[in-house]
Design a protein around this motif. Structure first.
Motif, short mmCIF file in Angstrom:
data_model
loop_
_atom_site.label_atom_id
_atom_site.label_comp_id
_atom_site.label_asym_id
_atom_site.label_seq_id
_atom_site.Cartn_x
_atom_site.Cartn_y
_atom_site.Cartn_z
N TYR A 1 26.87 12.71 8.66
CA TYR A 1 28.14 12.26 8.85
C TYR A 1 29.02 12.07 7.89
O TYR A 1 30.20 12.09 7.87
N TYR B 1 33.17 16.02 16.50
CA TYR B 1 33.24 16.18 17.95
C TYR B 1 32.17 16.72 18.44
O TYR B 1 31.34 16.53 19.43
N MET C 1 31.92 8.40 19.01
CA MET C 1 33.28 8.86 19.21
C MET C 1 34.34 7.95 18.51
O MET C 1 35.17 8.45 17.81
N THR C 2 33.67 7.02 17.88
CA THR C 2 34.45 5.96 16.97
C THR C 2 34.71 6.81 15.49
O THR C 2 35.83 7.00 15.17
N LEU C 3 33.47 7.61 15.36
CA LEU C 3 33.62 8.36 13.96
C LEU C 3 34.77 9.59 14.23
O LEU C 3 35.52 9.94 13.14
N ILE D 1 37.64 9.41 16.10
CA ILE D 1 38.73 8.66 16.02
C ILE D 1 39.09 8.39 14.70
O ILE D 1 40.36 8.61 14.20
N ALA D 2 38.07 7.95 14.10
CA ALA D 2 38.28 7.48 12.73
C ALA D 2 38.75 8.74 11.58
O ALA D 2 39.59 8.62 10.84
N HIS E 1 29.22 14.53 18.43
CA HIS E 1 28.99 13.69 19.43
C HIS E 1 28.80 14.28 20.91
O HIS E 1 27.90 13.77 21.66
#
Lengths: 106, 511
Positions: A84, B204, A1-3, A5-6, B207
């Motif tokens: 990523y 997302y 989730m950090t990715l 948000i970033a 994730h």
């Protein structure tokens, strides 16, 4: 989730700069069009000299693009962590347009 | 892992209309900059690097790039992504030598058909090019209409006819105001509205799907070939044909040529190189959705009539994502499709102005020409609506059109670079290549059809030209170019919006 948000934060910053520069560039073009003197300049600039349209770096840049994209696909075939990189590179495409707008300012 | 999201149909309509309203707002603010046909179709040759790069990326980021990348990754794994992505970016960069060379020789040109007319001075050669160009642009419109239908159908279950008609109406209305300036500025906004949301949505999705590591392992379990980059069957089944077809589409696409003639000359090469290089991340990023589809076990039955093209929308709408994320994904696709369509409308209007109206009525007044150029956009929209609502298989029609247009790669390249190339060689090579290549495509395979088409095209082009012993003087292009220019505002004449009365009272030459 950090990715995620970033990416949202980076995207928001990039979007703000992008829109600001696009609006500025649009206003500059509109001002130029409104001035008849600038319009004369346009007429001359539309007939480029041979040296203005260089293609010298074309081959190596095209090759670099092919190699870079191939390397990325090879990387995502071997390591999950490489996946990523791709979304952040997509934000990089907007950064490239921002750079182009900044070069237009000169 | 997957269950359908119950998203209301009104949300899909609201997204389509809302995006259209944003584009219309931009178009209305641009409208004041456009007073003549010259402004409308060539933006006074003032497109700078920023708008140039932003708009060329968007024009190339049509429904194919945003949904087919996921489809190819889903079908072929990383080898599918390789054959989809690499030729796509290269096709944009490959425009550089052609665009730079032609702009140097014909600095104030408008359309690629105009070049063919001046280069060969024969009606049949011009007609071949004009017809090919119109079909290619209509094909681009149809394909992007299909893109909107696909995403709104999979995600919201919207009715196909409603979506088609609404999309055509929206794009036609905003493309009508402002021509190339509108297309360029809205396309530049599209690049932002595709790239940033694509990053957020894909991250997302990863994730939500359990992380890239989990998806990677599931893809590996589905078959090791899915992570093999160099697979011969991918190249033979779609890669080679697709790569050559893409080169033809970019080189023979008036939407690109229109940009090439509308940019400030010093930015031309750099614009196409940057756009090609920075186009790559978009299909690469969205291609990851195809791997999530493999990992989640999405099957052909799940995708139904939409086929593998629907895998991206299916994954996004069945993964239990927040409505906002699903809406962002739909906006990416709809935006890319709108932008490609308005680019095609703008390119079509330039063909109508320069290659149809100015040819049929060379002494046409500026006001009439401007009006007819603008009217061509709703007319093209109407044609699109009739074709797509007629029930014909327009995706197949588009595939055939793109295949046929591949016959233009060699003739167009030779026309630009080889002074010995003749008009008879041009016509014969295009017609024979299609006559031989299309039946082979239908009866043997697409790959062999394309090999035959290109082989015949090259052989006929070179042989027929060498036999004729003619030589074209490219300096004639520049002279003709200077004679053919459209009316531009004169020095000292304000370029701002004139009073309505003055515009109405502008005298039109007797016709």
């Amino acid at each position: 989730m950090t990715l995620v948000i970033a990416a949202v934060v980076a995207g928001a910053v990039v979007a703000t700069a992008y829109v600001a520069l696009a609006v500025e560039s649009f206003r500059r073009v509109r001002r130029e069009l409104a001035s008849s003197a600038a319009h004369d300049a346009s007429a001359s600039s539309s007939t480029p000299g041979a040296d203005e349209l260089g293609t010298g770096s074309f081959a190596w840049r095209a090759g670099a693009g092919v190699i870079a994209s191939t390397c990325l696909i090879v990387a995502i075939s071997h390591a999950a962590s490489a996946w990523y990189i791709l979304p952040y590179l997509a934000i990089g495409s907007s950064l490239a347009v921002i750079t182009a707008f900044m070069l237009d300012r000169r | 892992m997957l269950s359908p999201s119950s998203l209301p149909a009104w949300l899909g309509i609201a997204l389509m209309v809302g995006l259209g309203a944003l584009m219309l707002t931009i178009a209305l603010s641009v409208k004041r900059m456009v007073l003549t046909t010259h402004d409308f179709i060539i933006a006074d040759r003032r497109i700078g690097l920023g708008f140039g790069v932003g708009s060329v990326i968007a024009i190339w980021t049509w429904s194919m790039a945003v949904m087919l990348s996921s489809a190819q990754a889903y079908t072929w794994g990383t080898s599918g992504l390789l054959w989809f992505v690499v030729p796509n970016g290269l096709a944009v960069i490959a425009m550089v030598p052609f665009a730079v060379h032609l702009r140097r020789r014909m600095p104030t040109g408008y359309t690629i058909v105009e070049f063919i007319r001046e280069r060969f001075q024969t009606t049949p050669a011009t007609l071949v090019m004009l017809v090919a160009m119109i079909f290619l642009l209509l094909g681009s419109i149809f394909l992007n209409l299909f893109g909107v239908v696909l995403v709104t159908g999979v995600v919201f279950g919207l009715d196909k006819t409603v979506v088609l008609l609404l999309t055509i109406a929206i794009v036609t209305v905003y493309a009508y105001f402002g021509g190339l300036w509108t297309s360029t500025i809205t396309a530049t906004m599209t690049t932002l509205l595709v790239t940033v949301p694509a990053a957020v949505v894909v991250l997302y999705v990863l994730h939500k799907a359990g992380g890239a590591g989990f998806v990677f392992e599931r893809v590996k379990d589905a078959g090791p070939e899915k992570l093999e980059v160099l697979r011969g069957d991918t190249a033979a089944s779609f890669g080679l044909t697709f790569a050559l077809g893409l080169l033809a589409v970019s080189m023979a696409d008036q939407a690109f040529w229109q940009k090439a003639w509308a940019m400030r000359p010093q930015n031309l090469a750099r614009t196409f190189i940057w756009a090609g290089l920075w186009f790559y991340p978009i299909p690469l990023c969205l291609g990851l959705l195809g791997f999530v589809g493999i990992a989640a076990g999405v099957g052909a039955a799940d995708l139904g009539a939409f086929g593998t093209g629907g895998v991206g929308p299916y994954v996004v709408s069945h993964l239990g994502l927040p409505v906002l994320v699903v809406a962002l994904y739909v906006l990416i696709i709809v935006n890319a499709c709108y932008s490609a369509m308005d680019g095609a409308f703008s390119a079509l209007s330039s063909l109508v102005a320069i290659d149809i109206v100015k040819r049929v009525r060379p002494d046409v007044g500026e006001r009439t020409l401007f009006r007819l150029t603008k009217v061509s956009i709703p007319v093209a929209g109407l044609v699109g609506a009739i074709v797509v609502s007629s029930g014909i298989d327009y995706v197949k029609l588009v595939n055939v059109t793109f295949f046929v247009d591949s016959s233009l790669i060699i003739p167009l390249g030779l026309a630009i670079f080889w002074p010995r190339y003749t008009s008879r060689a041009f016509i014969a090579s295009v017609l024979l290549a299609v006559a031989i290549g299309v039946p082979i495509r239908e009866t043997v395979s697409e790959l062999w059809g394309l090999v035959a088409l290109l082989g015949v095209s090259l052989l006929v082009s070179v042989t027929a030209s060498l036999l004729q012993r003619e030589r074209f003087d490219y300096r004639r292009l520049r002279r003709q170019d200077e004679l053919d220019g459209l009316a531009k505002p004169q020095a000292g004449e304000p370029h701002g919006p004139p009073p309505a009365v003055e515009a109405e009272a502008k005298p039109e030459p007797a016709t």
